[in-house]
Design a protein around this motif. Structure first.
Motif, PDB file in Angstrom:
ATOM      1  N   TYR A  46     -16.012   2.425   0.798  1.00 40.55           N
ATOM      2  CA  TYR A  46     -16.469   3.267   2.451  1.00 40.55           C
ATOM      3  C   TYR A  46     -15.188   3.229   3.348  1.00 40.55           C
ATOM      4  CZ  TYR A  46     -20.784   4.806   3.566  1.00 40.55           C
ATOM      5  OH  TYR A  46     -21.700   6.283   3.960  1.00 40.55           O
ATOM      6  N   PRO A  47     -14.838   1.621   3.939  1.00 46.79           N
ATOM      7  CA  PRO A  47     -13.958   2.110   4.746  1.00 46.79           C
ATOM      8  C   PRO A  47     -12.411   3.060   4.532  1.00 46.79           C
ATOM      9  CG  PRO A  47     -14.388  -0.688   4.412  1.00 46.79           C
ATOM     10  CD  PRO A  47     -15.334   0.858   2.939  1.00 46.79           C
ATOM     11  N   ALA A  48     -12.165   2.531   3.260  1.00 50.61           N
ATOM     12  CA  ALA A  48     -11.077   3.424   3.220  1.00 50.61           C
ATOM     13  C   ALA A  48     -11.607   5.067   3.320  1.00 50.61           C
ATOM     14  CB  ALA A  48     -10.334   2.915   1.796  1.00 50.61           C
ATOM     15  N   GLN A  49     -12.774   5.237   2.224  1.00 48.48           N
ATOM     16  CA  GLN A  49     -13.347   6.809   2.935  1.00 48.48           C
ATOM     17  C   GLN A  49     -13.233   7.153   4.207  1.00 48.48           C
ATOM     18  OE1 GLN A  49     -12.757   8.069  -0.862  1.00 48.48           O
ATOM     19  NE2 GLN A  49     -15.336   8.642  -1.207  1.00 48.48           N
ATOM     20  N   ARG A  50     -13.497   6.445   4.577  1.00 51.23           N
ATOM     21  CA  ARG A  50     -13.434   7.202   6.519  1.00 51.23           C
ATOM     22  C   ARG A  50     -12.344   7.386   6.573  1.00 51.23           C
ATOM     23  NH1 ARG A  50     -19.411   8.112   7.622  1.00 51.23           N
ATOM     24  NH2 ARG A  50     -20.877   6.509   7.384  1.00 51.23           N
ATOM     25  N   ALA A  51     -11.244   6.211   6.936  1.00 51.18           N
ATOM     26  CA  ALA A  51     -10.401   6.272   7.238  1.00 51.18           C
ATOM     27  C   ALA A  51      -9.776   7.893   6.965  1.00 51.18           C
ATOM     28  CB  ALA A  51      -9.457   5.073   6.678  1.00 51.18           C
ATOM     29  N   LYS A  52      -9.605   7.650   5.454  1.00 45.99           N
ATOM     30  CA  LYS A  52      -9.376   9.692   4.414  1.00 45.99           C
ATOM     31  C   LYS A  52      -9.787  10.118   5.525  1.00 45.99           C
ATOM     32  CE  LYS A  52      -8.940  10.317   0.053  1.00 45.99           C
ATOM     33  NZ  LYS A  52      -9.406  10.459  -1.215  1.00 45.99           N
ATOM     34  N   ALA A  53     -11.434  10.136   5.457  1.00 43.05           N
ATOM     35  CA  ALA A  53     -11.868  11.408   6.454  1.00 43.05           C
ATOM     36  C   ALA A  53     -10.954  12.362   7.844  1.00 43.05           C
ATOM     37  CB  ALA A  53     -13.142  10.989   6.669  1.00 43.05           C
ATOM     38  N   ARG A  54     -10.938  10.787   8.262  1.00 43.26           N
ATOM     39  CA  ARG A  54     -10.798  10.884  10.143  1.00 43.26           C
ATOM     40  C   ARG A  54      -9.059  11.489  10.219  1.00 43.26           C
ATOM     41  NH1 ARG A  54     -14.167   5.848  10.834  1.00 43.26           N
ATOM     42  NH2 ARG A  54     -12.167   4.865  10.186  1.00 43.26           N
ATOM     43  N   SER A  55      -8.490  11.397   8.997  1.00 44.28           N
ATOM     44  CA  SER A  55      -7.132  12.080   8.566  1.00 44.28           C
ATOM     45  C   SER A  55      -6.929  13.290   8.307  1.00 44.28           C
ATOM     46  CB  SER A  55      -6.554  11.155   7.967  1.00 44.28           C
ATOM     47  OG  SER A  55      -6.530  11.537   6.727  1.00 44.28           O
ATOM     48  N   THR A  56      -8.189  13.798   8.495  1.00 40.56           N
ATOM     49  CA  THR A  56      -8.235  16.079   7.996  1.00 40.56           C
ATOM     50  C   THR A  56      -8.694  16.455   8.826  1.00 40.56           C
ATOM     51  OG1 THR A  56     -11.083  15.344   7.559  1.00 40.56           O
ATOM     52  CG2 THR A  56      -9.410  14.666   5.789  1.00 40.56           C
ATOM     53  N   ARG A  57      -8.970  17.592   9.032  1.00 37.93           N
ATOM     54  CA  ARG A  57      -8.627  18.180  10.554  1.00 37.93           C
ATOM     55  C   ARG A  57     -10.006  18.911  10.636  1.00 37.93           C
ATOM     56  NH1 ARG A  57      -7.069  22.295   5.662  1.00 37.93           N
ATOM     57  NH2 ARG A  57      -8.515  23.963   6.050  1.00 37.93           N
ATOM     58  N   SER A  58     -11.148  18.606   9.074  1.00 38.13           N
ATOM     59  CA  SER A  58     -12.237  18.513  10.557  1.00 38.13           C
ATOM     60  C   SER A  58     -13.239  17.326  10.011  1.00 38.13           C
ATOM     61  CB  SER A  58     -13.869  19.286   9.299  1.00 38.13           C
ATOM     62  OG  SER A  58     -13.577  19.400   8.094  1.00 38.13           O
TER      63      SER A  58
ATOM     64  N   GLU B 180     -22.334  15.979   4.176  1.00 37.95           N
ATOM     65  CA  GLU B 180     -23.140  14.873   3.248  1.00 37.95           C
ATOM     66  C   GLU B 180     -23.446  13.764   4.329  1.00 37.95           C
ATOM     67  OE1 GLU B 180     -21.366  14.730  -0.739  1.00 37.95           O
ATOM     68  OE2 GLU B 180     -21.211  16.689  -1.728  1.00 37.95           O
ATOM     69  N   SER B 181     -24.432  13.119   3.943  1.00 36.21           N
ATOM     70  CA  SER B 181     -25.482  12.203   4.237  1.00 36.21           C
ATOM     71  C   SER B 181     -24.334  10.988   4.123  1.00 36.21           C
ATOM     72  CB  SER B 181     -27.165  12.034   3.811  1.00 36.21           C
ATOM     73  OG  SER B 181     -27.716  13.026   3.039  1.00 36.21           O
TER      74      SER B 181
ATOM     75  N   GLU C 299     -22.094  -2.910   7.942  1.00 39.25           N
ATOM     76  CA  GLU C 299     -23.510  -3.995   7.504  1.00 39.25           C
ATOM     77  C   GLU C 299     -24.901  -2.334   7.203  1.00 39.25           C
ATOM     78  OE1 GLU C 299     -21.612  -4.947  10.243  1.00 39.25           O
ATOM     79  OE2 GLU C 299     -20.659  -6.947   8.982  1.00 39.25           O
ATOM     80  N   LEU C 300     -24.112  -1.656   8.420  1.00 39.87           N
ATOM     81  CA  LEU C 300     -25.137  -0.834   8.637  1.00 39.87           C
ATOM     82  C   LEU C 300     -24.288   0.205   7.326  1.00 39.87           C
ATOM     83  CD1 LEU C 300     -27.000   0.980   9.835  1.00 39.87           C
ATOM     84  CD2 LEU C 300     -25.451   2.207  11.480  1.00 39.87           C
ATOM     85  N   GLN C 301     -23.250   0.564   7.150  1.00 36.82           N
ATOM     86  CA  GLN C 301     -23.791   1.754   5.987  1.00 36.82           C
ATOM     87  C   GLN C 301     -23.513   1.062   4.582  1.00 36.82           C
ATOM     88  OE1 GLN C 301     -19.612   3.537   6.813  1.00 36.82           O
ATOM     89  NE2 GLN C 301     -18.648   1.705   6.395  1.00 36.82           N
ATOM     90  N   GLN C 302     -23.944  -0.261   4.605  1.00 34.43           N
ATOM     91  CA  GLN C 302     -23.808  -0.585   3.470  1.00 34.43           C
ATOM     92  C   GLN C 302     -25.899  -1.265   3.198  1.00 34.43           C
ATOM     93  OE1 GLN C 302     -21.588  -1.005   1.229  1.00 34.43           O
ATOM     94  NE2 GLN C 302     -20.298  -1.314   1.856  1.00 34.43           N
ATOM     95  N   GLU C 303     -26.371  -1.137   3.859  1.00 37.71           N
ATOM     96  CA  GLU C 303     -27.541  -1.019   3.927  1.00 37.71           C
ATOM     97  C   GLU C 303     -28.220  -0.017   3.696  1.00 37.71           C
ATOM     98  OE1 GLU C 303     -27.847  -3.968   7.303  1.00 37.71           O
ATOM     99  OE2 GLU C 303     -28.751  -2.163   8.819  1.00 37.71           O
ATOM    100  N   TRP C 304     -28.105   1.253   4.319  1.00 40.42           N
ATOM    101  CA  TRP C 304     -28.470   2.232   4.154  1.00 40.42           C
ATOM    102  C   TRP C 304     -28.688   3.370   3.131  1.00 40.42           C
ATOM    103  CZ3 TRP C 304     -32.861   3.276   6.666  1.00 40.42           C
ATOM    104  CH2 TRP C 304     -33.315   4.841   6.872  1.00 40.42           C
TER     105      TRP C 304
ATOM    106  N   SER D 195     -22.393   3.524  -4.889  1.00 39.56           N
ATOM    107  CA  SER D 195     -22.445   2.659  -5.298  1.00 39.56           C
ATOM    108  C   SER D 195     -20.304   2.615  -5.328  1.00 39.56           C
ATOM    109  CB  SER D 195     -22.462   1.377  -6.431  1.00 39.56           C
ATOM    110  OG  SER D 195     -23.008   1.664  -7.487  1.00 39.56           O
ATOM    111  N   GLU D 196     -20.444   4.211  -5.426  1.00 38.28           N
ATOM    112  CA  GLU D 196     -19.228   4.194  -5.610  1.00 38.28           C
ATOM    113  C   GLU D 196     -18.620   4.158  -3.876  1.00 38.28           C
ATOM    114  OE1 GLU D 196     -17.933   7.506  -8.163  1.00 38.28           O
ATOM    115  OE2 GLU D 196     -18.424   6.351  -9.919  1.00 38.28           O
ATOM    116  N   TRP D 197     -19.224   4.835  -3.402  1.00 35.42           N
ATOM    117  CA  TRP D 197     -19.448   5.234  -2.164  1.00 35.42           C
ATOM    118  C   TRP D 197     -19.012   4.004  -1.325  1.00 35.42           C
ATOM    119  CZ3 TRP D 197     -17.663   8.994   2.002  1.00 35.42           C
ATOM    120  CH2 TRP D 197     -16.922   9.954   1.575  1.00 35.42           C
ATOM    121  N   LYS D 198     -20.194   2.961  -1.354  1.00 31.89           N
ATOM    122  CA  LYS D 198     -20.245   2.345  -0.797  1.00 31.89           C
ATOM    123  C   LYS D 198     -18.932   0.678  -0.971  1.00 31.89           C
ATOM    124  CE  LYS D 198     -25.032   2.733   0.333  1.00 31.89           C
ATOM    125  NZ  LYS D 198     -26.474   2.580   0.524  1.00 31.89           N
ATOM    126  N   ARG D 199     -18.188   0.508  -2.341  1.00 28.32           N
ATOM    127  CA  ARG D 199     -17.341  -0.490  -2.244  1.00 28.32           C
ATOM    128  C   ARG D 199     -16.251   0.000  -1.870  1.00 28.32           C
ATOM    129  NH1 ARG D 199     -18.737  -0.087  -7.696  1.00 28.32           N
ATOM    130  NH2 ARG D 199     -17.205   2.280  -8.440  1.00 28.32           N
TER     131      ARG D 199
END
Ligand code: FAD
Ligand code: NAP
Length: 547
Positions: free
Chosen positions: A238-250, A64-65, A75-80, A232-236
């Motif tokens: 984002y940092p936590a979602q990214r950290a969670k993604a990095r702790s997964t196997r893929s 997913e994009s 800033e980049l992930q918020q503005e795009w 906007s849910e994602w963007k609110r």
């Protein structure tokens, strides 16, 4: 330090980066912002890498994009604003163009510049990098950000040079697009590129012949616009979602099942797999925790997909041909489609099974199989890539003592962590063989590698380290480990590009690291914590290093 690029060449730099895809762009940005004199060299006319070259109809990401994008700049992930769940190629290319503009990256690249060779000059401790056009650059560090899927391949078919129709490869698509209206078109292949391009081509062509050697498993994308609220849910978060993604196997936020398929009954399989099928995307593959380890478990997901194919495709003979039967689901990269199977219900589409009757070649007007001939106006090769090692081995890379990478990798790629190669000091590769790379969200894997490499260079600067190089023994241990974990899975049961099986004569080695992105990151961090365990560091280049 300066970042001016001389057109004359023979310029000495801190770092040369080869490639201007997701990896090359981030490397240049990060190194430049730390003050390094860095030059990017890119064969294409602009930035984008994969998304510059693969402009075929239907091309889009299948992670997913909102996840298949850089996380390094809030800033980049918020503005795009991504428009669709799975962004189409023009939008991903526009995003990378935006990144290049935003961080003013193009001024540090030379485009239309293909690197022909990279040679380590031992006495000077410099990499000498030469382009096909004869320009030369030297740099303390050489970083290969050349991509795992950047060397397209068209199989050697007899008589192809005589074919008078149009010839395309999905990985090198004309910028102006192609109009197939009124044409008889052949698509060779049924992997991800074919699965995406076949439906839109079928809508245009007078007749489409799909030449299939091996059916691939494909799951529906269920693509669609991203609603404002979801965005906007994602963007609110984002940092936590990214950290969670990095702790997964893929490196992707999937809904990871925690049970074996064998622990639950058929009714539950139908509900769980049905839910995932309806939701769309590769999340389907993660319903159970042993799909890629247990044949019995795998068969449950595979049967489910075969049943769906049987429901969608009206002609039972065609449906049967489209059902993969001789390898486990997921062991060839799973495809994600929009209307792929339904396209075979169109009256202008013919599936040609070239397993029993292989393609023998071309003449002026036709593609020929062992038992028939198909008149075509255009042929599209969706025949894939010389994956993972292709771009590196295309260049003449020569390390310490004049040893070439081609010789070192004659029996398959050997790296330490997919980041470095014994005998090639101060050279790094991004998402190289032996790292999770193509088995993960590649953008997240790229970010982890770029940050690891740049951090390593920074530490070398601060500690006065002249060279860093993988130890032969640590590399061998890692290669053995990569192979061991692959052997515990079902991956060896498929003739996939993960194994090099799509290129005649290529050594059959499972190239990506299947042990999990999270496990891999922990290993990389451990190596750093232990003073770059498994690497040889020298303060003075003259310190003896075994030949
Ligand atoms: P690339 O984007 O391949 O860039 C490498 C660049 O190096 C290229 O521009 C190339 O021209 C240049 N180069 C190579 N050799 C030389 C040389 N000798 N001299 C000069 N320049 C050179 N991954 C996912 O995780 N999710 C997806 O949904 C996904 N979708 C994909 C769809 C397609 C059609 C393809 C082909 C791949 C997809 N991938 C996906 C994998 C994708 O390749 C990576 O996600 C990512 O784009 C790789 O970035 P990169 O910078 O490492 O390499
Ligand atoms: P691929 O998966 O390697 O598929 C190549 C296809 O060509 C296969 O069906 C193969 O058949 C066929 N083929 C090759 N040589 C042939 C021959 N001589 N005769 C007949 N058929 C032949 O390549 P791809 O589809 O370009 O995908 C490569 C990778 O890029 C993907 O796995 C994925 O990682 C990435 N990608 C992702 C997306 C996405 O959805 N985001 C889209 C495109 C690509 P066999 O299977 O029999 O070898």
């Amino acid at each position: 330090m300066t970042d001016k690029i001389s057109e004359q060449g023979a310029q000495q730099l801190d770092v040369v980066v080869v490639g201007a895809g997701f990896a090359g762009l981030y490397l240049v940005h990060k190194l430049r912002s730390l003050g390094y004199d860095v030059l990017g060299l890119e064969a294409a006319a602009d930035v984008g890498g994969t998304w510059y070259w693969n402009r075929y109809p239907g091309a889009r990401c299948d992670v997913e994009s909102l996840q298949y994008s850089y996380s390094f700049s809030e800033e980049l992930q918020q503005e795009w604003r991504w428009s669709e769940r799975f962004a189409p190629q023009p939008e991903i290319l526009a995003y990378l163009g935006h990144v290049a503009d935003r961080f003013d990256l193009r001024r540090s690249f030379l485009f239309n510049t293909r690197v022909a060779s990279a040679r380590y000059e031992e006495s000077a401790n410099l990499w000498s990098i030469a382009t096909e056009a004869g320009k030369c650059f030297s740099a303390r560090f050489c970083i290969m950000a050349t991509g795992n899927l950047s060397v397209g391949r068209i199989p050697e078919f007899a008589g192809l040079q005589d074919f008078a129709g149009e010839i395309y490869h999905t990985g090198n698509w004309p910028h102006e697009g192609v109009d197939f209206t009124g044409k008889r078109v052949g698509v060779v292949g049924t992997g991800s590129s074919a699965v995406q391009s076949i439906p839109p081509i079928a809508q245009q062509a007078e007749h489409l012949y799909v030449f299939q050697r091996t059916p691939h498993f494909s799951v529906p994308a269920r693509n669609g616009p991203i609603e404002d609220q979801y965005d906007s849910e994602w963007k609110r978060n984002y940092p936590a979602q990214r950290a969670k993604a990095r702790s997964t196997r893929s490196g992707v936020l999937y809904d990871y099942g925690t049970k074996s398929a064998l622990e639950v009954d058929a009714g539950e399989h139908a509900v769980e797999l049905g839910r995932r099928w309806e939701k769309g995307g590769t999340n389907f593959l993660y319903a159970y925790n042993d799909t890629l380890r247990s044949e019995a478990s795998n068969q449950i997901s595979a049967d489910f997909v075969r049943e769906r194919i049987g429901e969608i495709v009206i002609d039972p003979t065609v449906a049967d041909k489209l059902m993969p039967k001789d390898y486990p689901i997921g062991t060839k990269r799973i495809c994600v489609d929009t209307d792929f199977y339904a396209t075979f219900n169109r009256p202008n589409v013919t599936l040609v099974d070239v397993r029993p009757s292989p393609i023998t070649g071309f003449d002026q007007t036709s593609l020929k199989t062992a038992d028939a001939s198909y008149q075509l106006d255009a042929v599209v090769f969706a025949t894939g890539f010389d994956a993972m090692t292709g771009a590196l081995l295309k260049m003449d890379i020569v390390g310490r003592n004049g040893h070439s990478l081609r010789d070192k990798w004659a029996e398959g790629p050997k790296t330490y962590l997919g980041l470095a190669i014994a005998g090639f000091p101060n050279m790094f590769i991004v998402t190289g063989p032996g790292s999770p790379s193509v088995l993960s969200n590649v953008v997240i894997a790229i970010e982890q590698h770029v940050e690891w490499i740049v951090d390593c260079i920074e530490k070398m600067e601060h500690e006065g380290i002249a060279t860093i190089e993988a130890e032969e023994s640590a590399q061998q241990e890692w290669v053995d480990h990569v192979n061991d974990v692959a052997c515990q899975t079902l991956y060896y049961q498929a003739n996939s590009w993960f194994l090099g099986a799509n290129v005649p004569g290529k050594p059959r080695i499972f190239m990506p690291y299947v042990g999990g992105f999270d496990t891999y990151v922990a290993k990389c961090d451990d190596v750093v914590r232990n003073g770059y365990a498994g690497f040889i560091k020298t303060k003075d280049q003259a310190e003896a290093i075994p030949a």
